[in-house]
Write an enzyme that holds these catalytic residues in place. Sequence first.
Site, PDB file in Angstrom:
ATOM      1  N   HIS A  70       0.625  -1.550  -0.089  1.00 53.09           N
ATOM      2  CA  HIS A  70       0.195  -0.148  -0.028  1.00 53.09           C
ATOM      3  C   HIS A  70       1.131   0.917  -0.209  1.00 53.09           C
ATOM      4  O   HIS A  70       1.998   1.105   0.726  1.00 53.09           O
ATOM      5  CB  HIS A  70      -0.640  -0.014   1.060  1.00 53.09           C
ATOM      6  N   LEU A  71       0.934   1.518  -1.549  1.00 55.59           N
ATOM      7  CA  LEU A  71       1.531   2.759  -1.488  1.00 55.59           C
ATOM      8  C   LEU A  71       0.995   4.093  -1.131  1.00 55.59           C
ATOM      9  O   LEU A  71       1.486   5.247  -1.032  1.00 55.59           O
ATOM     10  CB  LEU A  71       2.113   3.195  -2.696  1.00 55.59           C
ATOM     11  N   ASP A 160      -9.107  -5.031  -2.330  1.00 59.78           N
ATOM     12  CA  ASP A 160      -8.014  -4.876  -1.479  1.00 59.78           C
ATOM     13  C   ASP A 160      -8.460  -4.195  -0.493  1.00 59.78           C
ATOM     14  O   ASP A 160      -8.313  -2.721  -0.231  1.00 59.78           O
ATOM     15  CB  ASP A 160      -6.657  -4.992  -1.664  1.00 59.78           C
ATOM     16  N   HIS A 187      -9.438 -10.022  -0.716  1.00 60.63           N
ATOM     17  CA  HIS A 187      -9.315  -9.894   0.265  1.00 60.63           C
ATOM     18  C   HIS A 187     -10.007 -10.930   0.698  1.00 60.63           C
ATOM     19  O   HIS A 187     -12.023 -10.145   1.346  1.00 60.63           O
ATOM     20  CB  HIS A 187      -9.662  -8.496   1.011  1.00 60.63           C
ATOM     21  N   HIS A 240      -3.445 -12.589   1.808  1.00 59.20           N
ATOM     22  CA  HIS A 240      -3.006 -12.677   2.832  1.00 59.20           C
ATOM     23  C   HIS A 240      -3.833 -14.028   3.832  1.00 59.20           C
ATOM     24  O   HIS A 240      -4.076 -13.597   4.770  1.00 59.20           O
ATOM     25  CB  HIS A 240      -3.051 -11.335   4.020  1.00 59.20           C
ATOM     26  N   ASN A 286      -5.391  -6.824   9.654  1.00 59.70           N
ATOM     27  CA  ASN A 286      -6.527  -6.708   8.581  1.00 59.70           C
ATOM     28  C   ASN A 286      -6.324  -7.862   7.247  1.00 59.70           C
ATOM     29  O   ASN A 286      -5.332  -7.236   6.392  1.00 59.70           O
ATOM     30  CB  ASN A 286      -7.172  -6.329   8.489  1.00 59.70           C
ATOM     31  N   ASP A 313       2.005  -7.227   2.235  1.00 61.18           N
ATOM     32  CA  ASP A 313       0.432  -6.390   2.702  1.00 61.18           C
ATOM     33  C   ASP A 313       1.407  -4.979   3.897  1.00 61.18           C
ATOM     34  O   ASP A 313       0.925  -4.890   4.629  1.00 61.18           O
ATOM     35  CB  ASP A 313       0.481  -6.731   3.639  1.00 61.18           C
ATOM     36  N   GLY A 332      -3.059  -2.658   9.981  1.00 67.69           N
ATOM     37  CA  GLY A 332      -1.804  -2.780   9.702  1.00 67.69           C
ATOM     38  C   GLY A 332      -0.467  -2.530   9.939  1.00 67.69           C
ATOM     39  O   GLY A 332      -0.497  -1.884  11.028  1.00 67.69           O
TER      40      GLY A 332
HETATM   41 ZN   LIG Z   1      -6.262  -6.580   2.672  1.00 61.03          ZN
END
Ligand SMILES: [Zn+2]
Length: 432
Positions: A70-71, A160, A187, A240, A286, A313, A332
Amino acid sequence: MIKWKNRSEFWITGAKLADPESRKIRAGSIHINNGRIEEVVWKKSIETDLEIFDAEGYLVAPGFIDIHTHLRDPGFEDKEIIATGTAAAAAGGYTSIACMANTNPAIDEPSVVRYILDKNREAGETRLYVIAAVTKGLDGKEINEFHLLKEAGAIALSDDGNFITNSKVMRSALEYAGLLGLPIISHCEDPDLAGDGLMNEGYYSTKLGFSGIPAVSEEIAVARDIALAKLTGSRLHIAHVSTAGSVELIREAKKKGIPVTAEVTPHHLTMDDSLLQEYDRNLKVNPPLRSLEDIKALKKALKNGTVDCIATDHAPHTEIDKQVEFNFAPPGMIGLQTAFSHLYTELVLSGELELIDLVRMMTSAPAKTLGIPGGTLETGVQADLVVIDLDAEWIFNGKVNRSKSFNTPLADRSFNGHVQGTFLAGKWKQMV
Ligand SMILES: [Zn+2]
């Protein structure tokens, strides 16, 4: 500190080379020309008039590939930007990463795909692949124009962060994506069963008085998506995976030839729900950290091929985001900079996983999973490599952290195996 001036043609010698395809680690030398691997010779040294990059004492492997990052850019630039996210990735030995679509705006328009790719061209430290959203604004209802997103450069699709609860929407999405050869990354979490759960449902959630997220909330979702992948014949990738039951479902699906793949994160392989007793908000993730039995099943799945690859993730959040009551803290943790060293220290040095398998799970395996280039030492491929000092110990603290956020339960932890730098298309980037 490795001293090196970039040049277009040279040899790397003296290293132990990790070749994921042959599953071997042995002495070798690599001839690099014009950003590509010209030749690999399985000899420690060679006779040449070209310049030599002396990698004596180091492990050299294909650069790592992360298919789940995740950027946060666009929209949440206080948490991460493309420059810092890819810098953290490079410091962790990654040369390619793929970013998720839950930005603001979501990556649901070709213009957003192009914005991200342009920004990476300006400021990125790694190659960047874009995973576009399945539905408009991640609403789970209206499917995006996949062919336009693909044309703009998207390599996969995912909502996601959210599960697509409407089975008809997911079916149509798989059918459409399948026609274009794009995998859908799911997800898997039934939101009604997960409810407002804060951690894995079990002994520790009861003990701590936290509402729980049952394993079955994931497994129901995995089962449905496998059924839809079977129906449509389209490529499904499960993000994940965290429970023993999911592993079992994926194993059975693969046996039947259903086109499903799966990833596991470093934290789900190494941390269990008993750690939540520390109330560290950075352990809130998560899917949640699960039980020791789940971890055992995930490790086994990694070894027997039920789980295809490791993905981080990487999910940055600011200190302010996390400095709230446990209930309100967003889930996260960051992971790009520590993934290799963390798993090398905990799984390889303990004898649970072979080093070459860890390398494979972070290189050729994720590349194959999403169908992106890289991850091998084959002749002609881009010279994307990582150079690691396996004997070096280092501490992951705020000073060395390259991400814009530092939400990690691994702060101030000491690790073995330190990434010294990467080659990106033959260009050296010193990391320490
Ligand atoms: Zn996810």
